[in-house]
Design a protein around this motif. Structure first.
Motif, PDB file in Angstrom:
ATOM      1  N   ILE A  69       0.850  -1.182   0.000  1.00 41.05           N
ATOM      2  CA  ILE A  69       0.000   0.000   0.000  1.00 41.05           C
ATOM      3  C   ILE A  69       0.888   1.234   0.000  1.00 41.05           C
ATOM      4  CG2 ILE A  69      -0.191   0.089   2.530  1.00 41.05           C
ATOM      5  CD1 ILE A  69      -3.132   0.999   2.091  1.00 41.05           C
ATOM      6  N   SER A  70       0.456   2.229  -0.748  1.00 47.97           N
ATOM      7  CA  SER A  70       1.199   3.478  -0.792  1.00 47.97           C
ATOM      8  C   SER A  70       0.221   4.629  -0.946  1.00 47.97           C
ATOM      9  CB  SER A  70       2.209   3.482  -1.936  1.00 47.97           C
ATOM     10  OG  SER A  70       1.558   3.330  -3.182  1.00 47.97           O
ATOM     11  N   ARG A  71       0.714   5.815  -0.690  1.00 46.97           N
ATOM     12  CA  ARG A  71      -0.152   6.987  -0.746  1.00 46.97           C
ATOM     13  C   ARG A  71       0.580   8.125  -1.439  1.00 46.97           C
ATOM     14  NH1 ARG A  71      -0.342  11.066   3.222  1.00 46.97           N
ATOM     15  NH2 ARG A  71      -2.120  12.468   2.936  1.00 46.97           N
ATOM     16  N   GLU A  72      -0.132   8.787  -2.321  1.00 43.91           N
ATOM     17  CA  GLU A  72       0.389   9.971  -2.997  1.00 43.91           C
ATOM     18  C   GLU A  72      -0.416  11.156  -2.473  1.00 43.91           C
ATOM     19  OE1 GLU A  72       1.504  11.414  -7.548  1.00 43.91           O
ATOM     20  OE2 GLU A  72       0.475   9.531  -7.194  1.00 43.91           O
ATOM     21  N   SER A  73       0.165  11.872  -1.528  1.00 44.73           N
ATOM     22  CA  SER A  73      -0.585  12.905  -0.829  1.00 44.73           C
ATOM     23  C   SER A  73      -1.015  14.038  -1.741  1.00 44.73           C
ATOM     24  CB  SER A  73       0.238  13.448   0.345  1.00 44.73           C
ATOM     25  OG  SER A  73       1.458  13.984  -0.114  1.00 44.73           O
ATOM     26  N   ALA A  74      -0.177  14.378  -2.720  1.00 42.42           N
ATOM     27  CA  ALA A  74      -0.510  15.486  -3.618  1.00 42.42           C
ATOM     28  C   ALA A  74      -1.770  15.209  -4.418  1.00 42.42           C
ATOM     29  CB  ALA A  74       0.654  15.775  -4.550  1.00 42.42           C
ATOM     30  N   LYS A  75      -2.045  13.929  -4.660  1.00 48.27           N
ATOM     31  CA  LYS A  75      -3.221  13.542  -5.432  1.00 48.27           C
ATOM     32  C   LYS A  75      -4.331  12.985  -4.544  1.00 48.27           C
ATOM     33  CE  LYS A  75      -0.821  12.481  -9.768  1.00 48.27           C
ATOM     34  NZ  LYS A  75      -0.596  11.454 -10.824  1.00 48.27           N
ATOM     35  N   ASN A  76      -4.105  12.995  -3.233  1.00 45.70           N
ATOM     36  CA  ASN A  76      -5.084  12.416  -2.294  1.00 45.70           C
ATOM     37  C   ASN A  76      -5.484  11.010  -2.730  1.00 45.70           C
ATOM     38  OD1 ASN A  76      -5.234  14.700  -0.563  1.00 45.70           O
ATOM     39  ND2 ASN A  76      -6.621  15.695  -2.015  1.00 45.70           N
ATOM     40  N   THR A  77      -4.507  10.246  -3.122  1.00 45.12           N
ATOM     41  CA  THR A  77      -4.771   8.923  -3.684  1.00 45.12           C
ATOM     42  C   THR A  77      -3.969   7.868  -2.940  1.00 45.12           C
ATOM     43  OG1 THR A  77      -5.252   9.841  -5.868  1.00 45.12           O
ATOM     44  CG2 THR A  77      -4.664   7.514  -5.756  1.00 45.12           C
ATOM     45  N   VAL A  78      -4.616   6.741  -2.699  1.00 43.67           N
ATOM     46  CA  VAL A  78      -3.930   5.596  -2.109  1.00 43.67           C
ATOM     47  C   VAL A  78      -3.977   4.452  -3.110  1.00 43.67           C
ATOM     48  CG1 VAL A  78      -5.979   4.720  -0.925  1.00 43.67           C
ATOM     49  CG2 VAL A  78      -3.725   4.167  -0.044  1.00 43.67           C
ATOM     50  N   TYR A  79      -2.911   3.688  -3.146  1.00 38.75           N
ATOM     51  CA  TYR A  79      -2.779   2.590  -4.097  1.00 38.75           C
ATOM     52  C   TYR A  79      -2.596   1.272  -3.347  1.00 38.75           C
ATOM     53  CZ  TYR A  79      -1.589   6.551  -7.092  1.00 38.75           C
ATOM     54  OH  TYR A  79      -1.604   7.752  -7.757  1.00 38.75           O
ATOM     55  N   LEU A  80      -3.069   0.211  -3.970  1.00 34.50           N
ATOM     56  CA  LEU A  80      -2.788  -1.129  -3.467  1.00 34.50           C
ATOM     57  C   LEU A  80      -2.190  -1.928  -4.612  1.00 34.50           C
ATOM     58  CD1 LEU A  80      -2.989  -3.030  -1.015  1.00 34.50           C
ATOM     59  CD2 LEU A  80      -5.133  -3.884  -2.006  1.00 34.50           C
ATOM     60  N   GLN A  81      -0.896  -2.129  -4.548  1.00 35.39           N
ATOM     61  CA  GLN A  81      -0.207  -2.966  -5.539  1.00 35.39           C
ATOM     62  C   GLN A  81      -0.326  -4.412  -5.092  1.00 35.39           C
ATOM     63  OE1 GLN A  81       1.417  -2.120  -8.549  1.00 35.39           O
ATOM     64  NE2 GLN A  81       1.281  -4.355  -8.729  1.00 35.39           N
ATOM     65  N   MET A  82      -0.954  -5.199  -5.921  1.00 37.11           N
ATOM     66  CA  MET A  82      -1.201  -6.598  -5.595  1.00 37.11           C
ATOM     67  C   MET A  82      -0.297  -7.454  -6.466  1.00 37.11           C
ATOM     68  SD  MET A  82      -5.337  -6.053  -5.726  1.00 37.11           S
ATOM     69  CE  MET A  82      -5.817  -7.644  -5.097  1.00 37.11           C
ATOM     70  N   ASN A  83       0.578  -8.211  -5.887  1.00 33.56           N
ATOM     71  CA  ASN A  83       1.498  -9.078  -6.619  1.00 33.56           C
ATOM     72  C   ASN A  83       1.242 -10.537  -6.262  1.00 33.56           C
ATOM     73  OD1 ASN A  83       2.903  -6.799  -7.751  1.00 33.56           O
ATOM     74  ND2 ASN A  83       3.988  -6.582  -5.808  1.00 33.56           N
ATOM     75  N   SER A  84       1.696 -11.420  -7.129  1.00 32.68           N
ATOM     76  CA  SER A  84       1.544 -12.864  -6.897  1.00 32.68           C
ATOM     77  C   SER A  84       0.109 -13.192  -6.487  1.00 32.68           C
ATOM     78  CB  SER A  84       2.524 -13.321  -5.805  1.00 32.68           C
ATOM     79  OG  SER A  84       3.857 -13.031  -6.171  1.00 32.68           O
ATOM     80  N   LEU A  85      -0.802 -12.714  -7.285  1.00 35.91           N
ATOM     81  CA  LEU A  85      -2.219 -12.846  -6.959  1.00 35.91           C
ATOM     82  C   LEU A  85      -2.618 -14.313  -6.832  1.00 35.91           C
ATOM     83  CD1 LEU A  85      -4.287 -10.538  -6.597  1.00 35.91           C
ATOM     84  CD2 LEU A  85      -5.080 -11.054  -8.906  1.00 35.91           C
ATOM     85  N   GLU A  86      -3.430 -14.593  -5.850  1.00 35.56           N
ATOM     86  CA  GLU A  86      -3.914 -15.945  -5.599  1.00 35.56           C
ATOM     87  C   GLU A  86      -5.430 -15.978  -5.753  1.00 35.56           C
ATOM     88  OE1 GLU A  86      -2.574 -16.808  -1.653  1.00 35.56           O
ATOM     89  OE2 GLU A  86      -0.440 -16.834  -2.211  1.00 35.56           O
ATOM     90  N   PRO A  87      -5.994 -17.146  -6.057  1.00 33.66           N
ATOM     91  CA  PRO A  87      -7.455 -17.225  -6.175  1.00 33.66           C
ATOM     92  C   PRO A  87      -8.180 -16.725  -4.927  1.00 33.66           C
ATOM     93  CG  PRO A  87      -6.446 -19.198  -7.057  1.00 33.66           C
ATOM     94  CD  PRO A  87      -5.338 -18.408  -6.426  1.00 33.66           C
ATOM     95  N   GLU A  88      -7.556 -16.908  -3.772  1.00 32.83           N
ATOM     96  CA  GLU A  88      -8.174 -16.468  -2.515  1.00 32.83           C
ATOM     97  C   GLU A  88      -8.223 -14.951  -2.388  1.00 32.83           C
ATOM     98  OE1 GLU A  88      -7.004 -20.504  -2.458  1.00 32.83           O
ATOM     99  OE2 GLU A  88      -5.712 -18.749  -2.764  1.00 32.83           O
ATOM    100  N   ASP A  89      -7.550 -14.243  -3.258  1.00 28.43           N
ATOM    101  CA  ASP A  89      -7.582 -12.782  -3.226  1.00 28.43           C
ATOM    102  C   ASP A  89      -8.808 -12.213  -3.935  1.00 28.43           C
ATOM    103  OD1 ASP A  89      -4.051 -12.867  -3.791  1.00 28.43           O
ATOM    104  OD2 ASP A  89      -5.080 -12.549  -1.871  1.00 28.43           O
ATOM    105  N   ALA A  90      -9.540 -13.060  -4.627  1.00 26.41           N
ATOM    106  CA  ALA A  90     -10.744 -12.594  -5.313  1.00 26.41           C
ATOM    107  C   ALA A  90     -11.756 -12.093  -4.298  1.00 26.41           C
ATOM    108  CB  ALA A  90     -11.340 -13.719  -6.144  1.00 26.41           C
ATOM    109  N   ALA A  91     -12.228 -10.872  -4.520  1.00 26.71           N
ATOM    110  CA  ALA A  91     -13.148 -10.249  -3.565  1.00 26.71           C
ATOM    111  C   ALA A  91     -13.566  -8.891  -4.110  1.00 26.71           C
ATOM    112  CB  ALA A  91     -12.475 -10.071  -2.207  1.00 26.71           C
ATOM    113  N   VAL A  92     -14.491  -8.278  -3.422  1.00 24.12           N
ATOM    114  CA  VAL A  92     -14.762  -6.865  -3.656  1.00 24.12           C
ATOM    115  C   VAL A  92     -13.860  -6.085  -2.707  1.00 24.12           C
ATOM    116  CG1 VAL A  92     -16.458  -5.003  -3.610  1.00 24.12           C
ATOM    117  CG2 VAL A  92     -17.140  -7.303  -4.334  1.00 24.12           C
ATOM    118  N   TYR A  93     -13.099  -5.183  -3.252  1.00 21.93           N
ATOM    119  CA  TYR A  93     -12.166  -4.392  -2.458  1.00 21.93           C
ATOM    120  C   TYR A  93     -12.768  -3.000  -2.231  1.00 21.93           C
ATOM    121  CZ  TYR A  93      -8.559  -7.915  -2.786  1.00 21.93           C
ATOM    122  OH  TYR A  93      -7.843  -9.082  -2.649  1.00 21.93           O
TER     123      TYR A  93
END
Length: 118
Positions: A69-93
């Motif tokens: 997770i990271s945040r870009e304060s100038a853009k008021n935006t937060v990111y979630l970089q998801m790597n090595s995705l697994e079937p168990e990660d399927a969901a509504v985020y």
């Protein structure tokens, strides 16, 4: 009021690396943490990752070392970089933004679906 708009969900392959974004807008509300929850049918929403405005982070055990997770304060935006995705990660985020302490506040996004399939 704080409005949150998520993007970046959709279909991803196992092992893939999608990135979710959450842009916050609104005035007059102080916040000190943003993050992501996820929910699958019939289960409670669980915290996936959070980042404080001081830079501290917290992760669900099952995503540690894979998600960032990271945040870009100038853009008021937060990111979630998801790597090595697994079937168990399927969901509504769901993105959230909050103020903790004596006068708590929380705002939620509408959610973005992440489907994991080959």
């Amino acid at each position: 009021q704080v409005q949150l708009v998520e993007s970046g969900g959709g279909l991803a392959q196992p092992g893939g690396s999608p990135r979710l974004s959450c842009a916050a807008s609104g005035n007059g509300v102080s916040l000190d943490v943003m993050g992501w929850y996820r929910q699958t049918p019939g289960k409670q929403r669980v915290l996936v990752a959070a980042i404080t405005f001081g830079g501290g982070t917290d992760y669900l055990d099952s995503v540690k070392g894979r998600f960032a997770i990271s945040r870009e304060s100038a853009k008021n935006t937060v990111y979630l970089q998801m790597n090595s995705l697994e079937p168990e990660d399927a969901a509504v985020y769901y993105c959230y933004a909050a103020r903790t302490g004596d006068d708590p506040y929380v705002s939620w996004g509408l959610g973005t679906q992440v489907t994991v399939s080959s």
